[in-house]
Enzyme design. Structure first.
Site, PDB file in Angstrom:
ATOM      1  N   GLU A 179     -31.845  65.006 -17.087  1.00  0.00           N
ATOM      2  CA  GLU A 179     -31.353  64.205 -18.219  1.00  0.00           C
ATOM      3  C   GLU A 179     -32.487  63.685 -19.099  1.00  0.00           C
ATOM      4  O   GLU A 179     -32.273  63.331 -20.255  1.00  0.00           O
ATOM      5  CB  GLU A 179     -30.496  63.044 -17.709  1.00  0.00           C
ATOM      6  CG  GLU A 179     -31.247  61.819 -17.237  1.00  0.00           C
ATOM      7  CD  GLU A 179     -31.978  61.967 -15.912  1.00  0.00           C
ATOM      8  OE1 GLU A 179     -32.750  61.055 -15.538  1.00  0.00           O
ATOM      9  OE2 GLU A 179     -31.765  62.993 -15.230  1.00  0.00           O
ATOM     10  N   HIS A 218     -34.861  65.116 -12.510  1.00  0.00           N
ATOM     11  CA  HIS A 218     -34.156  64.403 -13.576  1.00  0.00           C
ATOM     12  C   HIS A 218     -34.033  65.265 -14.823  1.00  0.00           C
ATOM     13  O   HIS A 218     -34.819  65.121 -15.771  1.00  0.00           O
ATOM     14  CB  HIS A 218     -34.867  63.087 -13.907  1.00  0.00           C
ATOM     15  CG  HIS A 218     -34.673  62.027 -12.879  1.00  0.00           C
ATOM     16  ND1 HIS A 218     -33.650  61.101 -12.949  1.00  0.00           N
ATOM     17  CD2 HIS A 218     -35.340  61.768 -11.734  1.00  0.00           C
ATOM     18  CE1 HIS A 218     -33.711  60.306 -11.897  1.00  0.00           C
ATOM     19  NE2 HIS A 218     -34.730  60.687 -11.140  1.00  0.00           N
ATOM     20  N   CYS A 273     -30.577  63.319  -8.586  1.00  0.00           N
ATOM     21  CA  CYS A 273     -31.437  62.417  -7.808  1.00  0.00           C
ATOM     22  C   CYS A 273     -30.628  61.657  -6.743  1.00  0.00           C
ATOM     23  O   CYS A 273     -30.250  62.236  -5.741  1.00  0.00           O
ATOM     24  CB  CYS A 273     -32.208  61.479  -8.731  1.00  0.00           C
ATOM     25  SG  CYS A 273     -33.634  60.729  -7.893  1.00  0.00           S
TER      26      CYS A 273
END
Length: 261
Positions: A225, A223, A115
């Site tokens: 994660e 994202h 990001c």
């Protein structure tokens, strides 16, 4: 849970003022993904003024992960137009991350950018950014609604098309998949050493690599994660990053037998 000789991944922090006091912070989801999905030891890097010496920081690490953030890269870093009033910047983070990116890649150190980190990578290597991608003709609004629960904000948002024959196709085994989307800025002019690996339906650059770099460089606008352990594509990316960090650690320590497989 962790072998003391697991590779060490540096995660540069954002700066925040909380009740008038300056803090350096990193979202737990990034730390957990490094520890659980990449199977590495996360080490938080403060963004100080002046920044810590680049060589001293990199000398302790086997990889770097650059996180997302509510703040934007300052447009002065890529000769962009002045930001609109109220835009959140973090110039101490810029001063920390941009030199680290260039120096880490030159060393062959693995880099994973997410990001804001995706945008930092592009700027650090000579690219530029769109500051409000949703205002461009034909582009989607890639921002997540503020009034929605976090599970909705990080839910599936749009497809990405993976570049045929590229590294992401090899790493993920996919030609396309669905990602979340929580950004207002995006890559404009691509840095000359980067290669596009995935695109959104509206032409937004969603993933890049640095094919001529001596080490692994992977970068995404979404994202991965977020709940990485539950997402096969995210897991393949973090596993590849962890494997590259283990290889780098073996070379750095001069004895691969001492590094956990």
């Amino acid at each position: 849970m962790y072998d003391p000789l697991f590779p060490v991944i540096g995660i540069p922090a954002c700066t925040r003022a909380i009740e008038g006091h300056p803090f350096n912070i990193v979202g737990e989801k990034y730390i957990a993904a490094v520890a659980e999905a990449a199977r590495c030891l996360p080490l938080l890097i403060p963004s100080l003024d002046p920044p810590l010496p680049v060589d001293a920081v990199l000398g302790t690490l086997d990889g770097l992960l650059f996180t997302g953030s509510p703040s934007n890269v300052h447009p002065a870093r890529y000769q962009g137009e002045a930001s609109r009033p109220g835009t959140l910047h973090d110039e101490q983070r810029d001063a920390t991350t941009l030199p680290l990116i260039a120096a880490a890649i030159a060393r062959g150190m693995p880099v994973f950018a997410i990001c804001r980190g995706h945008q930092e990578l592009n700027v650090a290597l000579g690219g530029s950014l769109f500051q409000h991608v949703q205002e461009l003709p034909g582009r989607l609004d890639h921002r997540a609604p503020d009034d929605q629960p976090i599970e909705v904000k990080y839910g599936p948002a749009h497809e990405v098309a993976v570049t045929p024959g590229g590294l992401f196709e090899r790493l993920t085994g996919e030609r396309g998949f669905t990602v979340n989307s929580l950004h207002g800025q995006a890559i404009d002019r691509l840095a000359p050493t980067l290669r596009i690996e995935a695109m959104a339906p509206d032409g937004t650059v969603e993933a890049v690599t640095a094919p001529d770099a001596p080490g692994l460089v992977i970068s995404v606008q979404w994202h991965p994660e977020w709940k990485a352990l539950d997402n096969p594509v995210s897991m393949r990316l973090f596993e590849a990053f962890g494997a590259a960090a283990r290889q780098y650690a073996a070379q750095r320590k001069g004895n691969g037998a001492h590094v956990a497989a």
